[in-house]
Design a protein around this motif. Structure first.
Motif, mmCIF file in Angstrom:
data_model
loop_
_atom_site.group_PDB
_atom_site.id
_atom_site.type_symbol
_atom_site.label_atom_id
_atom_site.label_comp_id
_atom_site.label_asym_id
_atom_site.label_seq_id
_atom_site.Cartn_x
_atom_site.Cartn_y
_atom_site.Cartn_z
ATOM 1 N N MET A 79 32.375 28.944 43.581
ATOM 2 C CA MET A 79 33.228 29.471 44.112
ATOM 3 C C MET A 79 33.716 31.252 43.911
ATOM 4 O O MET A 79 33.077 31.456 42.948
ATOM 5 N N ALA A 80 33.998 31.648 44.944
ATOM 6 C CA ALA A 80 34.206 33.152 44.546
ATOM 7 C C ALA A 80 35.512 33.498 43.792
ATOM 8 O O ALA A 80 36.351 32.587 43.541
ATOM 9 N N ASP A 81 35.507 34.788 43.304
ATOM 10 C CA ASP A 81 36.626 34.752 42.446
ATOM 11 C C ASP A 81 38.086 34.639 43.188
ATOM 12 O O ASP A 81 39.152 34.167 42.515
ATOM 13 N N TYR A 82 38.184 34.958 44.177
ATOM 14 C CA TYR A 82 39.606 34.916 45.042
ATOM 15 C C TYR A 82 39.813 33.449 45.185
ATOM 16 O O TYR A 82 41.047 33.140 45.215
ATOM 17 N N GLU A 83 38.640 32.607 45.652
ATOM 18 C CA GLU A 83 39.039 31.278 45.496
ATOM 19 C C GLU A 83 39.586 30.688 44.191
ATOM 20 O O GLU A 83 40.388 29.614 44.217
ATOM 21 N N ILE A 84 39.092 31.024 43.162
ATOM 22 C CA ILE A 84 39.282 30.420 41.898
ATOM 23 C C ILE A 84 41.035 30.759 41.743
ATOM 24 O O ILE A 84 42.063 30.198 41.172
ATOM 25 N N LEU A 85 41.142 32.251 41.806
ATOM 26 C CA LEU A 85 42.638 32.689 41.842
ATOM 27 C C LEU A 85 43.516 32.075 42.856
ATOM 28 O O LEU A 85 44.654 31.707 42.377
ATOM 29 N N LYS A 96 43.610 38.007 46.857
ATOM 30 C CA LYS A 96 42.940 38.974 47.342
ATOM 31 C C LYS A 96 43.420 40.155 46.963
ATOM 32 O O LYS A 96 42.775 41.255 46.672
ATOM 33 N N GLN A 97 44.906 40.213 47.088
ATOM 34 C CA GLN A 97 45.585 41.442 46.940
ATOM 35 C C GLN A 97 45.560 41.439 45.477
ATOM 36 O O GLN A 97 45.478 42.997 44.875
ATOM 37 N N LEU A 98 45.799 40.898 44.496
ATOM 38 C CA LEU A 98 45.573 40.863 43.257
ATOM 39 C C LEU A 98 44.477 41.358 42.641
ATOM 40 O O LEU A 98 44.206 42.253 41.980
ATOM 41 N N LEU A 99 43.335 40.614 43.312
ATOM 42 C CA LEU A 99 42.014 41.344 42.851
ATOM 43 C C LEU A 99 41.492 42.608 43.448
ATOM 44 O O LEU A 99 40.965 43.421 42.645
ATOM 45 N N ALA A 100 42.200 43.256 44.647
ATOM 46 C CA ALA A 100 42.056 44.414 45.071
ATOM 47 C C ALA A 100 42.521 45.419 44.068
ATOM 48 O O ALA A 100 42.104 46.564 43.891
ATOM 49 N N GLU A 101 43.701 45.061 43.317
ATOM 50 C CA GLU A 101 44.404 46.069 42.373
ATOM 51 C C GLU A 101 43.719 45.744 40.906
ATOM 52 O O GLU A 101 43.365 46.820 40.358
ATOM 53 N N PHE A 102 43.491 44.688 40.498
ATOM 54 C CA PHE A 102 42.973 44.595 39.102
ATOM 55 C C PHE A 102 41.741 44.232 38.993
ATOM 56 O O PHE A 102 41.233 43.772 37.897
ATOM 57 N N VAL A 112 43.629 40.245 36.111
ATOM 58 C CA VAL A 112 44.620 39.805 36.573
ATOM 59 C C VAL A 112 45.296 39.194 35.725
ATOM 60 O O VAL A 112 46.415 39.487 35.526
ATOM 61 N N LEU A 113 44.645 38.378 34.635
ATOM 62 C CA LEU A 113 45.282 37.580 33.785
ATOM 63 C C LEU A 113 45.768 38.389 32.617
ATOM 64 O O LEU A 113 46.695 38.068 32.044
ATOM 65 N N LYS A 163 54.584 40.662 45.783
ATOM 66 C CA LYS A 163 55.178 39.617 46.479
ATOM 67 C C LYS A 163 54.837 38.366 45.952
ATOM 68 O O LYS A 163 53.868 38.015 46.054
ATOM 69 N N PHE A 164 55.832 37.318 45.844
ATOM 70 C CA PHE A 164 55.627 36.006 45.360
ATOM 71 C C PHE A 164 55.022 35.858 43.920
ATOM 72 O O PHE A 164 55.067 34.604 43.529
ATOM 73 N N ILE A 165 54.965 36.973 43.208
ATOM 74 C CA ILE A 165 54.620 36.692 41.945
ATOM 75 C C ILE A 165 55.896 36.709 40.957
ATOM 76 O O ILE A 165 56.460 37.840 40.605
ATOM 77 N N GLY A 166 56.556 35.427 40.951
ATOM 78 C CA GLY A 166 57.900 35.505 40.154
ATOM 79 C C GLY A 166 57.827 34.839 38.930
ATOM 80 O O GLY A 166 56.463 34.896 38.296
#
Length: 225
Positions: free
Chosen positions: A24-30, A48-54, A60-61, A72-75
């Motif tokens: 699996m690709a990294d974005y799929e794992i996340l 994908k947004q998180l991986l683009a930044e971090f 990310v972790l 958005k949505f990271i509550g």
């Protein structure tokens, strides 16, 4: 959540379980990881947004909670889940180090743990690894945290902790968020002062390590200790 989304998530889970995500690709794992905290939201664009930044899953972790919460949505639920995965991984690595009969025999495991713990930190921090006379790890502790390019290195504080713990040997570790592994002149000067103080106490100074996202630097291997 539509049947299409349900089916997509089920296929992601099945793909993961087939080989623990190796294909699996990294974005799929996340993406799959986020589904457990966000059961009714399409998590692919978030991943994908998180991986683009971090840049990486590790990035990310290990990202600061404030940085993650800006997305958005990271509550609270998503944040707790991401940090729980990070904490579980670090605890596993630390327990592997603790299980070694001799810190030297598990040196690569130790470096892996220190890199995972410190390399992505945005500020410098100073850690002490306390060892007994058989080089078993007694205690791993962070004793100072500084700025992006400096952390206080107080010889008196290190000596006090050595006396409090009753260490026979120590390893000093600090990180360089800049990615440059080389020691500064202040790093070298304080290390020499500490070496003199520990020698007078008959405590072994096994090494001083600098950790960064580009690897590590050993004072001992470089002839500075």
């Amino acid at each position: 959540m539509t049947e299409q989304h349900d089916g997509h998530r089920q296929r992601l889970r099945q793909r993961f379980l087939k080989d623990n995500g190796a294909a699996m690709a990294d974005y799929e794992i996340l993406e799959l990881l986020l589904t457990f905290a966000l059961p009714r939201i399409d998590t692919k664009p978030i991943a994908k947004q998180l991986l683009a930044e971090f840049k990486t899953i590790g990035g990310v972790l290990s990202a600061d909670a404030t940085q993650l919460s800006r997305h958005k949505f990271i509550g609270e639920s998503s944040l707790a889940m991401l940090k729980l995965v990070q904490a579980s991984g670090l605890r596993m690595l630390r327990q592997d180090v603790m299980a070694e009969p001799h810190i030297i025999s598990g040196w690569e495991k130790l470096l892996h743990y220190l890199h995972a713990t410190m390399a992505r930190e945005k500020r410098e921090e100073l850690r002490l690894l306390h060892l007994n006379h058989r080089f078993l790890l007694l205690l791993d502790e962070k004793i100072q945290q500084g700025t992006v390019n400096h952390t206080p290195f107080y010889v008196r504080e290190v000596v006090k902790r050595v006396m409090d713990v009753g260490s026979s040997h120590i390893i000093v570790v600090h990180n360089h968020p800049s990615g440059n592994n080389k020691p500064s002149s202040a790093d070298i000067a304080e290390t020499r002062k500490l070496a003199e103080a520990l020698k007078a106490m008959d405590v072994g100074f096994h090494d001083h390590l600098i950790i960064s996202d580009h690897g590590h630097y050993s004072f001992k291997n470089s002839g500075l200790l």
